[in-house]
Motif scaffolding. Structure first.
Motif, PDB file in Angstrom:
ATOM      1  N   GLY A 102       0.852  -1.196   0.000  1.00 31.15           N
ATOM      2  CA  GLY A 102       0.000   0.000   0.000  1.00 31.15           C
ATOM      3  C   GLY A 102       0.880   1.236   0.000  1.00 31.15           C
ATOM      4  O   GLY A 102       1.990   1.226   0.556  1.00 31.15           O
ATOM      5  N   SER A 103       0.410   2.303  -0.630  1.00 29.24           N
ATOM      6  CA  SER A 103       1.259   3.502  -0.697  1.00 29.24           C
ATOM      7  C   SER A 103       1.480   4.112   0.688  1.00 29.24           C
ATOM      8  O   SER A 103       2.524   4.687   0.958  1.00 29.24           O
ATOM      9  N   LYS A 104       0.519   3.946   1.584  1.00 26.58           N
ATOM     10  CA  LYS A 104       0.665   4.505   2.937  1.00 26.58           C
ATOM     11  C   LYS A 104       1.897   3.929   3.638  1.00 26.58           C
ATOM     12  O   LYS A 104       2.644   4.645   4.302  1.00 26.58           O
ATOM     13  N   GLU A 105       2.098   2.629   3.432  1.00 29.49           N
ATOM     14  CA  GLU A 105       3.257   1.975   4.056  1.00 29.49           C
ATOM     15  C   GLU A 105       4.563   2.625   3.583  1.00 29.49           C
ATOM     16  O   GLU A 105       5.452   2.926   4.379  1.00 29.49           O
ATOM     17  N   GLY A 106       4.668   2.854   2.288  1.00 31.40           N
ATOM     18  CA  GLY A 106       5.893   3.448   1.748  1.00 31.40           C
ATOM     19  C   GLY A 106       6.073   4.885   2.208  1.00 31.40           C
ATOM     20  O   GLY A 106       7.172   5.301   2.588  1.00 31.40           O
ATOM     21  N   LEU A 107       4.960   5.628   2.189  1.00 29.15           N
ATOM     22  CA  LEU A 107       5.015   7.024   2.643  1.00 29.15           C
ATOM     23  C   LEU A 107       5.457   7.082   4.110  1.00 29.15           C
ATOM     24  O   LEU A 107       6.181   7.987   4.515  1.00 29.15           O
ATOM     25  N   ALA A 108       5.025   6.104   4.879  1.00 31.62           N
ATOM     26  CA  ALA A 108       5.346   6.082   6.308  1.00 31.62           C
ATOM     27  C   ALA A 108       6.802   5.708   6.553  1.00 31.62           C
ATOM     28  O   ALA A 108       7.437   6.218   7.480  1.00 31.62           O
ATOM     29  N   ALA A 127      -3.662  18.362   5.106  1.00 36.51           N
ATOM     30  CA  ALA A 127      -2.995  17.231   4.439  1.00 36.51           C
ATOM     31  C   ALA A 127      -3.596  15.921   4.942  1.00 36.51           C
ATOM     32  O   ALA A 127      -4.208  15.870   6.018  1.00 36.51           O
ATOM     33  N   TYR A 128      -3.402  14.885   4.142  1.00 33.72           N
ATOM     34  CA  TYR A 128      -3.751  13.511   4.560  1.00 33.72           C
ATOM     35  C   TYR A 128      -3.040  13.251   5.895  1.00 33.72           C
ATOM     36  O   TYR A 128      -1.818  13.434   5.997  1.00 33.72           O
ATOM     37  N   PRO A 129      -3.772  12.869   6.948  1.00 33.26           N
ATOM     38  CA  PRO A 129      -3.183  12.834   8.293  1.00 33.26           C
ATOM     39  C   PRO A 129      -2.018  11.855   8.480  1.00 33.26           C
ATOM     40  O   PRO A 129      -1.260  11.984   9.431  1.00 33.26           O
ATOM     41  N   ALA A 130      -1.829  10.889   7.581  1.00 31.03           N
ATOM     42  CA  ALA A 130      -0.786   9.879   7.798  1.00 31.03           C
ATOM     43  C   ALA A 130       0.641  10.429   7.675  1.00 31.03           C
ATOM     44  O   ALA A 130       1.575   9.829   8.198  1.00 31.03           O
ATOM     45  N   TYR A 131       0.819  11.561   6.985  1.00 32.28           N
ATOM     46  CA  TYR A 131       2.201  12.042   6.781  1.00 32.28           C
ATOM     47  C   TYR A 131       2.857  12.520   8.079  1.00 32.28           C
ATOM     48  O   TYR A 131       4.019  12.251   8.339  1.00 32.28           O
ATOM     49  N   ARG A 132       2.092  13.283   8.846  1.00 25.87           N
ATOM     50  CA  ARG A 132       2.665  14.032   9.963  1.00 25.87           C
ATOM     51  C   ARG A 132       3.379  13.140  10.996  1.00 25.87           C
ATOM     52  O   ARG A 132       4.558  13.366  11.301  1.00 25.87           O
ATOM     53  N   ILE A 171       3.943  16.621  -1.133  1.00 31.41           N
ATOM     54  CA  ILE A 171       2.780  17.159  -1.859  1.00 31.41           C
ATOM     55  C   ILE A 171       1.884  16.010  -2.281  1.00 31.41           C
ATOM     56  O   ILE A 171       2.335  14.864  -2.398  1.00 31.41           O
ATOM     57  N   ASN A 172       0.616  16.316  -2.523  1.00 31.14           N
ATOM     58  CA  ASN A 172      -0.352  15.261  -2.828  1.00 31.14           C
ATOM     59  C   ASN A 172      -1.432  15.821  -3.760  1.00 31.14           C
ATOM     60  O   ASN A 172      -2.328  16.516  -3.335  1.00 31.14           O
ATOM     61  N   TYR A 173      -1.256  15.503  -5.035  1.00 29.99           N
ATOM     62  CA  TYR A 173      -2.265  15.892  -6.037  1.00 29.99           C
ATOM     63  C   TYR A 173      -2.544  14.721  -6.944  1.00 29.99           C
ATOM     64  O   TYR A 173      -1.577  14.094  -7.386  1.00 29.99           O
ATOM     65  N   ASN A 175      -5.595  15.924  -4.558  1.00 31.71           N
ATOM     66  CA  ASN A 175      -5.391  16.119  -3.134  1.00 31.71           C
ATOM     67  C   ASN A 175      -6.528  15.601  -2.256  1.00 31.71           C
ATOM     68  O   ASN A 175      -7.704  15.831  -2.531  1.00 31.71           O
ATOM     69  N   ASN A 176      -6.135  14.913  -1.205  1.00 32.68           N
ATOM     70  CA  ASN A 176      -7.023  14.595  -0.101  1.00 32.68           C
ATOM     71  C   ASN A 176      -6.625  15.520   1.031  1.00 32.68           C
ATOM     72  O   ASN A 176      -5.463  15.454   1.437  1.00 32.68           O
ATOM     73  N   PRO A 177      -7.445  16.398   1.547  1.00 31.14           N
ATOM     74  CA  PRO A 177      -8.899  16.422   1.424  1.00 31.14           C
ATOM     75  C   PRO A 177      -9.471  17.437   0.420  1.00 31.14           C
ATOM     76  O   PRO A 177     -10.669  17.425   0.202  1.00 31.14           O
ATOM     77  N   SER A 203       6.001  13.023  -3.659  1.00 27.92           N
ATOM     78  CA  SER A 203       4.691  13.276  -4.273  1.00 27.92           C
ATOM     79  C   SER A 203       3.798  12.056  -4.072  1.00 27.92           C
ATOM     80  O   SER A 203       4.178  10.936  -4.405  1.00 27.92           O
ATOM     81  N   ASP A 204       2.621  12.298  -3.516  1.00 25.29           N
ATOM     82  CA  ASP A 204       1.663  11.205  -3.269  1.00 25.29           C
ATOM     83  C   ASP A 204       0.577  11.304  -4.341  1.00 25.29           C
ATOM     84  O   ASP A 204      -0.195  12.257  -4.374  1.00 25.29           O
ATOM     85  N   MET A 205       0.510  10.301  -5.223  1.00 26.93           N
ATOM     86  CA  MET A 205      -0.443  10.337  -6.331  1.00 26.93           C
ATOM     87  C   MET A 205      -1.439   9.175  -6.236  1.00 26.93           C
ATOM     88  O   MET A 205      -1.816   8.581  -7.267  1.00 26.93           O
ATOM     89  N   ALA A 206      -1.868   8.892  -5.005  1.00 31.14           N
ATOM     90  CA  ALA A 206      -2.773   7.753  -4.790  1.00 31.14           C
ATOM     91  C   ALA A 206      -4.067   7.874  -5.602  1.00 31.14           C
ATOM     92  O   ALA A 206      -4.708   6.880  -5.913  1.00 31.14           O
ATOM     93  N   TYR A 207      -4.451   9.128  -5.932  1.00 31.01           N
ATOM     94  CA  TYR A 207      -5.727   9.337  -6.659  1.00 31.01           C
ATOM     95  C   TYR A 207      -5.490   9.673  -8.131  1.00 31.01           C
ATOM     96  O   TYR A 207      -6.327  10.327  -8.759  1.00 31.01           O
ATOM     97  N   SER A 237      -5.214   0.919  -4.800  1.00 34.88           N
ATOM     98  CA  SER A 237      -6.406   0.932  -3.932  1.00 34.88           C
ATOM     99  C   SER A 237      -7.633   1.540  -4.593  1.00 34.88           C
ATOM    100  O   SER A 237      -8.697   0.928  -4.631  1.00 34.88           O
ATOM    101  N   LYS A 238      -7.498   2.772  -5.078  1.00 37.08           N
ATOM    102  CA  LYS A 238      -8.676   3.481  -5.581  1.00 37.08           C
ATOM    103  C   LYS A 238      -8.881   3.171  -7.068  1.00 37.08           C
ATOM    104  O   LYS A 238     -10.004   3.075  -7.541  1.00 37.08           O
ATOM    105  N   THR A 239      -7.771   3.001  -7.799  1.00 39.18           N
ATOM    106  CA  THR A 239      -7.861   2.784  -9.247  1.00 39.18           C
ATOM    107  C   THR A 239      -8.590   1.485  -9.568  1.00 39.18           C
ATOM    108  O   THR A 239      -9.384   1.425 -10.499  1.00 39.18           O
TER     109      THR A 239
HETATM  110  C1  LIG Z   1      -3.757  10.956  -0.026  1.00 37.18           C
HETATM  111  C2  LIG Z   1      -3.662   9.504   0.265  1.00 37.18           C
HETATM  112  N1  LIG Z   1      -2.492   8.900   0.110  1.00 37.18           N
HETATM  113  C3  LIG Z   1      -2.327   7.590   0.366  1.00 37.18           C
HETATM  114  C4  LIG Z   1      -3.396   6.832   0.810  1.00 37.18           C
HETATM  115  C5  LIG Z   1      -3.148   5.399   1.143  1.00 37.18           C
HETATM  116  O1  LIG Z   1      -3.488   4.551   0.117  1.00 37.18           O
HETATM  117  P1  LIG Z   1      -3.060   3.029   0.098  1.00 37.18           P
HETATM  118  O2  LIG Z   1      -4.298   2.239   0.197  1.00 37.18           O
HETATM  119  O3  LIG Z   1      -2.313   2.827  -1.185  1.00 37.18           O
HETATM  120  O4  LIG Z   1      -2.155   2.798   1.275  1.00 37.18           O
HETATM  121  C6  LIG Z   1      -4.642   7.414   1.000  1.00 37.18           C
HETATM  122  C7  LIG Z   1      -5.769   6.620   1.495  1.00 37.18           C
HETATM  123  O5  LIG Z   1      -6.852   7.057   1.732  1.00 37.18           O
HETATM  124  C8  LIG Z   1      -4.777   8.795   0.730  1.00 37.18           C
HETATM  125  O6  LIG Z   1      -5.953   9.428   0.894  1.00 37.18           O
END
Ligand SMILES: Cc1ncc(COP(=O)(O)O)c(C=O)c1O
Length: 386
Positions: A102-108, A127-132, A171-173, A175-177, A203-207, A237-239
């Protein structure tokens, strides 16, 4: 013996959604008909042909062992082909692509590989809360860059020009939220500034594939010179409606990839191989299924935004993602009050904007991950509280 959380954990700010989570659970336990516009998880199941590929892969004993850290070469090759086709960017599948749980794991995990204690990291607010927390775990000091509606929710380039001493920017585009997308001009300026100032771009391009009106988001790696300083995170995940499967990838600068790979080698033992095999099938899928996914969200977006407009709540339609980022109606004084009232009086779960950072105050986030019928019902209920 008294057991205490580490200082690392204790330094994290209190979880803002405690009260709202409690109220949500209570409402569900009471049997109330709650419409959940709080979750960023597609409501559709994974496509049957991907599930079939997984079932076959499960029967193959070769897939039952520890996986390669760097993933199956065939998966990395398929990601490379997908990326070339989608963004016209060449990625070397040996050292510029790394599959993730999952991208969250790598970002973390990335901050542990590139951030030293007291390094300054630029992070957008909201920002997406997982980064901080993960930047803080690595000892990084966060400097907030506010995202404002007046600047299309993009960081102010003039302010970035005057930044000193930053190690990285996240950056995340799309963008969530805020549901904003980045322009080529913005990315070009960002790459120029970050190259001049030696700032790593994360750059987080999950969307990347959840966009509307044919306005395809671009990858930062399309910008000349970006690969010298940037790493980008992508997700299945979303794609492909695969949130629960846990698979994504990082790509870009080989040294950044190597740093992430080295951290991960010490934390996990790769992605279950059967999931990787199914992911290859997903990437090979006729892109029309992704088009269908966009149509689903676009129809919901139009219905919801028009419906809310008809009851007097005027919201800018999202350009991408399945989030609606709305200024709270005038009868509320803050995001939390709005979210609480939505839940208590209309049985609707929505996320208060301040949960994404201070600059999110005054906004509320609602997701398009429920059916049109439920969105219509939500509009009816909201009529009574706004
Ligand atoms: C901006 C953003 N990045 C990453 C993720 C994590 O996605 P993944 O399921 O690939 O871990 C999410 C999940 O909601 C998200 O909103």
């Amino acid at each position: 013996m008294s057991i205490e959380f580490s200082e690392r954990l204790q330094q994290l700010p209190p979880y803002l959604f405690v009260e709202i989570d409690k109220a949500k659970r209570a409402a569900i336990a009471e049997g109330r008909d709650v419409i959940n516009l709080g979750v960023g998880d597609p409501d559709q199941p994974t496509h049957p042909h991907i599930i079939e590929a997984m079932k076959k892969a499960l029967d193959d004993g070769n897939n039952h062992h520890y996986a390669f850290d760097a993933g199956l070469p065939a998966l990395r090759k398929e990601i490379s082909a997908w990326f070339k086709n989608r963004f016209n960017v060449d990625l070397n599948s040996d050292n510029e692509i790394y599959p993730l749980i999952g991208s969250k794991e790598g970002l973390a995990h990335l901050p542990l590989g590139i951030i030293n204690p007291k390094d300054k990291v630029l992070l957008t607010d909201p920002a997406y809360p997982a980064y901080r927390p993960t930047i803080q775990f690595a000892g990084g000091k966060i400097a907030n860059i506010p995202l404002k509606a007046s600047g299309d929710f993009l960081p102010d380039i003039k302010k970035l020009e005057s930044v000193t001493g930053a190690k990285a920017i996240v950056i995340n585009y799309p963008n969530n939220p805020t549901a904003a997308t980045a322009t080529k001009e913005f990315y070009t300026d960002l790459v120029r500034i970050c190259r001049e100032k030696n700032i790593i771009i994360i750059s987080d391009m999950a969307y990347s594939e959840v966009y509307f009106d044919g306005q395809k988001p671009i990858s930062i790696l399309e910008i000349e010179g970006a690969k010298d300083i940037a790493i980008e995170f992508h997700s299945f995940s979303k794609t492909y409606y695969m949130t629960g499967w846990r698979i994504g990838w990082a790509c870009g600068n080989p040294t950044l990839i190597a740093a992430l790979a080295k951290v991960k080698t010490n934390y996990d033992s790769g992605i279950f191989q059967a999931i990787q095999v199914a992911a290859i099938t997903a990437l090979k899928t006729d892109p029309r299924i992704i088009e269908d996914m966009r149509t689903v969200y676009q129809e919901r977006r139009d219905l919801f935004i028009n419906g809310l407009r008809s009851i007097g709540w005027k919201i800018t339609p999202p350009k991408a993602t399945f989030y609606v980022w709305a200024k709270i109606p005038k009868n509320f004084s803050n995001s939390m009050e709005a979210a609480k009232t939505f839940l208590e009086k209309a049985d609707i779960v929505a996320t208060p904007g301040n949960g994404f950072g201070e600059a999110g105050e005054g906004y509320i986030r609602m997701t398009l991950t429920v059916s049109k019928e439920r969105l219509n019902e939500a509009i009816e209920r909201l009529k009574k509280v706004i």
